[in-house]
Design an enzyme around this catalytic site. Structure first.
Site, PDB file in Angstrom:
ATOM      1  N   ASP A 139       3.125   7.632   8.831  1.00  0.00           N
ATOM      2  CA  ASP A 139       3.375   6.248   9.282  1.00  0.00           C
ATOM      3  C   ASP A 139       2.867   6.014  10.693  1.00  0.00           C
ATOM      4  O   ASP A 139       3.506   5.350  11.510  1.00  0.00           O
ATOM      5  CB  ASP A 139       4.862   5.897   9.119  1.00  0.00           C
ATOM      6  CG  ASP A 139       5.292   5.888   7.656  1.00  0.00           C
ATOM      7  OD1 ASP A 139       4.413   5.893   6.765  1.00  0.00           O
ATOM      8  OD2 ASP A 139       6.509   5.888   7.390  1.00  0.00           O
ATOM      9  N   HIS A 152       4.839  10.862   4.491  1.00  0.00           N
ATOM     10  CA  HIS A 152       3.756  10.218   5.237  1.00  0.00           C
ATOM     11  C   HIS A 152       4.037  10.258   6.742  1.00  0.00           C
ATOM     12  O   HIS A 152       5.187  10.423   7.153  1.00  0.00           O
ATOM     13  CB  HIS A 152       3.634   8.751   4.804  1.00  0.00           C
ATOM     14  CG  HIS A 152       3.530   8.565   3.314  1.00  0.00           C
ATOM     15  ND1 HIS A 152       4.634   8.308   2.527  1.00  0.00           N
ATOM     16  CD2 HIS A 152       2.458   8.609   2.484  1.00  0.00           C
ATOM     17  CE1 HIS A 152       4.244   8.190   1.252  1.00  0.00           C
ATOM     18  NE2 HIS A 152       2.923   8.380   1.197  1.00  0.00           N
ATOM     19  N   GLU A 187      12.769   2.609   1.778  1.00  0.00           N
ATOM     20  CA  GLU A 187      11.798   2.771   0.685  1.00  0.00           C
ATOM     21  C   GLU A 187      12.426   3.027  -0.679  1.00  0.00           C
ATOM     22  O   GLU A 187      11.727   3.456  -1.606  1.00  0.00           O
ATOM     23  CB  GLU A 187      10.743   3.845   1.020  1.00  0.00           C
ATOM     24  CG  GLU A 187       9.861   3.510   2.238  1.00  0.00           C
ATOM     25  CD  GLU A 187       8.766   2.466   1.955  1.00  0.00           C
ATOM     26  OE1 GLU A 187       8.405   2.283   0.773  1.00  0.00           O
ATOM     27  OE2 GLU A 187       8.296   1.831   2.919  1.00  0.00           O
ATOM     28  N   ASP A 227      10.809   8.829  -0.029  1.00  0.00           N
ATOM     29  CA  ASP A 227       9.662   9.530  -0.613  1.00  0.00           C
ATOM     30  C   ASP A 227       9.438  10.894   0.032  1.00  0.00           C
ATOM     31  O   ASP A 227       8.529  11.631  -0.352  1.00  0.00           O
ATOM     32  CB  ASP A 227       8.399   8.663  -0.615  1.00  0.00           C
ATOM     33  CG  ASP A 227       7.784   8.410   0.747  1.00  0.00           C
ATOM     34  OD1 ASP A 227       7.843   9.272   1.636  1.00  0.00           O
ATOM     35  OD2 ASP A 227       7.201   7.311   0.916  1.00  0.00           O
ATOM     36  N   HIS A 232       9.535   0.651   5.034  1.00  0.00           N
ATOM     37  CA  HIS A 232       9.664   1.425   6.272  1.00  0.00           C
ATOM     38  C   HIS A 232       9.270   0.651   7.533  1.00  0.00           C
ATOM     39  O   HIS A 232       9.524   1.115   8.649  1.00  0.00           O
ATOM     40  CB  HIS A 232       8.880   2.742   6.163  1.00  0.00           C
ATOM     41  CG  HIS A 232       9.530   3.890   6.866  1.00  0.00           C
ATOM     42  ND1 HIS A 232       9.253   5.211   6.590  1.00  0.00           N
ATOM     43  CD2 HIS A 232      10.468   3.917   7.857  1.00  0.00           C
ATOM     44  CE1 HIS A 232       9.969   5.988   7.387  1.00  0.00           C
ATOM     45  NE2 HIS A 232      10.714   5.229   8.165  1.00  0.00           N
ATOM     46  N   ASP A 264       9.700  12.282   5.920  1.00  0.00           N
ATOM     47  CA  ASP A 264       8.782  11.408   5.183  1.00  0.00           C
ATOM     48  C   ASP A 264       7.618  12.241   4.642  1.00  0.00           C
ATOM     49  O   ASP A 264       7.184  13.201   5.289  1.00  0.00           O
ATOM     50  CB  ASP A 264       8.250  10.354   6.175  1.00  0.00           C
ATOM     51  CG  ASP A 264       7.683   9.108   5.516  1.00  0.00           C
ATOM     52  OD1 ASP A 264       7.141   9.202   4.407  1.00  0.00           O
ATOM     53  OD2 ASP A 264       7.754   8.033   6.148  1.00  0.00           O
ATOM     54  N   HIS A 313       4.261  -0.723   6.379  1.00  0.00           N
ATOM     55  CA  HIS A 313       5.152   0.446   6.252  1.00  0.00           C
ATOM     56  C   HIS A 313       4.425   1.753   6.558  1.00  0.00           C
ATOM     57  O   HIS A 313       5.075   2.777   6.737  1.00  0.00           O
ATOM     58  CB  HIS A 313       5.852   0.496   4.885  1.00  0.00           C
ATOM     59  CG  HIS A 313       4.999   0.929   3.730  1.00  0.00           C
ATOM     60  ND1 HIS A 313       5.534   1.369   2.540  1.00  0.00           N
ATOM     61  CD2 HIS A 313       3.649   0.982   3.566  1.00  0.00           C
ATOM     62  CE1 HIS A 313       4.558   1.676   1.697  1.00  0.00           C
ATOM     63  NE2 HIS A 313       3.417   1.450   2.286  1.00  0.00           N
ATOM     64  N   ASP A 371      12.869   8.336   4.885  1.00  0.00           N
ATOM     65  CA  ASP A 371      12.085   7.670   3.841  1.00  0.00           C
ATOM     66  C   ASP A 371      12.341   8.475   2.568  1.00  0.00           C
ATOM     67  O   ASP A 371      12.083   9.684   2.544  1.00  0.00           O
ATOM     68  CB  ASP A 371      10.607   7.717   4.267  1.00  0.00           C
ATOM     69  CG  ASP A 371       9.676   7.018   3.284  1.00  0.00           C
ATOM     70  OD1 ASP A 371       9.973   6.994   2.072  1.00  0.00           O
ATOM     71  OD2 ASP A 371       8.615   6.535   3.738  1.00  0.00           O
TER      72      ASP A 371
HETATM   73  N1  ARG Z   1       6.507   4.262   4.511  1.00  0.00           N
HETATM   74  C1  ARG Z   1       5.611   4.576   3.605  1.00  0.00           C
HETATM   75  N2  ARG Z   1       5.958   4.781   2.368  1.00  0.00           N
HETATM   76  N3  ARG Z   1       4.342   4.666   4.018  1.00  0.00           N
HETATM   77  C2  ARG Z   1       3.236   4.938   3.139  1.00  0.00           C
HETATM   78  C3  ARG Z   1       1.950   4.846   3.883  1.00  0.00           C
HETATM   79  C4  ARG Z   1       0.772   5.159   3.025  1.00  0.00           C
HETATM   80  C5  ARG Z   1      -0.565   5.143   3.759  1.00  0.00           C
HETATM   81  N4  ARG Z   1      -0.601   6.134   4.769  1.00  0.00           N
HETATM   82  C6  ARG Z   1      -0.836   3.757   4.333  1.00  0.00           C
HETATM   83  O1  ARG Z   1      -1.001   3.615   5.516  1.00  0.00           O
HETATM   84  O2  ARG Z   1      -0.884   2.802   3.619  1.00  0.00           O
HETATM   85 MN    MN Z   2       7.534   6.102   5.566  1.00  0.00          MN
HETATM   86 MN    MN Z   3       6.686   7.722   2.958  1.00  0.00          MN
END
Ligand code: ARG
Ligand code: MN
Ligand code: MN
Length: 301
Positions: free
Chosen positions: A129, A127, A273, A230, A103, A125, A142, A228
């Site tokens: 990010d 998350h 991702e 996920d 990402h 997402d 990411h 994303d």
């Molecule tokens: N694009 C993604 N899959 N991001 C996941 C981030 C997970 C977590 N918040 C981190 O900063 O590491």
């Molecule tokens: Mn992400």
């Molecule tokens: Mn994510």
């Protein structure tokens, strides 16, 4: 007729687990061009950006100035080139569709999309990010692209990372279920439109996505959609590096992408991702192609 230009960014600098660099191949092999064709758009494939293998690079080359952000130099290099491709595609009157990669490539997409225009962003997402080199729990970039593009903390004033035309009032996050403490604070302080899975449970995907697209698109030239994989439940999309239970279903994801199309403000998009080494029979990559088709107008009837 809309022309969609595919731009692959086969990186895995920003993720903990290797393998997302194979995403662009898997997504193409999963039938992307055919799916987009069945959505009624013209498709041009610009190929992949050249991305040096992580093994040949030093993750801490920029330390300590980069804080805790691995492969920041390599990420900056890819994102600069991606921003040029995205910006050039828009200048040519086509819609850029980026394929990750992890990402972190969204930094390049957002910078390119918001170079000569005011844009909003919808972040589908699990998350947020929104970490920065000083708040990241992992050092993985990411987890930082939205913070970078908005110029938070260390990213303030960074020429390669901040997207000049992206305004915080036009950012909406959809499907949140794994948010770090510092990210919660950023969301509260800056007042981002943020929809958790509970919001989706309560209000339904249609209502939430319509509101997110309206917020992102208010008073701007167009919206960047960052998808994303996920965001979906791991049962539907097992081939991702950071799966989180309790995500959206197959049907909800399609409905949301149909609303992206109906909002008629899509300026640029990316699919990120997808990790083929963790996937089952390429199903996550195939799902990504189907969702892109819905976002570009594919319907049954
Ligand atoms: N694009 C993604 N899959 N991001 C996941 C981030 C997970 C977590 N918040 C981190 O900063 O590491
Ligand atoms: Mn992400
Ligand atoms: Mn994510």
């Amino acid at each position: 007729m809309t022309t969609v230009r595919i731009i692959g960014a086969p990186t895995d600098y920003g993720a903990n687990r290797r393998g997302v660099d194979m995403g662009p191949s898997a997504i193409r092999y999963g039938g992307l061009a055919d799916q987009l064709g069945s959505a009624g758009v013209d498709v041009v494939d610009a190929g992949d950006l050249a991305v040096p293998r992580a093994e040949e690079r030093d993750p801490d080359a920029d330390a300590p100035s980069a804080g805790n952000a691995k492969f920041l130099r390599e990420t900056a290099d890819v994102c600069r080139r991606l921003a040029d491709e995205v910006g050039g595609t828009l200048t040519d009157g086509a819609v850029p569709l980026g394929l990750g990669g992890d990402h972190s490539i969204a930094i390049g997409s957002l910078v390119g999309s918001a170079r000569d225009a005011d844009v909003g962003a919808v972040w589908f997402d699990a998350h947020a990010d929104l970490n920065t080199p000083s708040t990241t729990p992992s050092g993985n970039v990411h987890g930082m692209p939205l913070a970078a593009a908005l110029g938070l903390d260390e990213f303030a004033g960074s020429e390669w990372a901040t997207a000049p035309g992206l305004s915080p009032e036009n950012v909406a996050l959809v499907g949140l279920r794994s948010v770090d403490e510092a990210e919660v604070e950023v969301i509260r302080d800056r007042g981002f439109a943020a929809y958790t899975m509970s919001d989706i449970d309560e209000r339904g995907i249609t209502d939430v996505t319509e509101e997110a697209m309206a917020t992102a698109g208010a008073g701007v030239d167009g919206v960047h959609v960052s998808l994303d994989l996920d965001w979906l439940d791991p049962k539907e999309a097992p081939g991702v590096g950071t799966p989180v239970r309790g995500g959206v279903t197959y049907r909800e994801a399609h409905r949301a992408m149909e609303i992206v199309d109906e909002a008629d403000s899509l300026r640029s998009m990316e699919l990120v991702e997808v990790n083929p080494t963790l996937d089952q029979h390429n199903e996550t990559a195939e799902l990504a192609t189907e969702l892109a088709a819905s976002a570009f107008g594919k319907r049954v009837l």
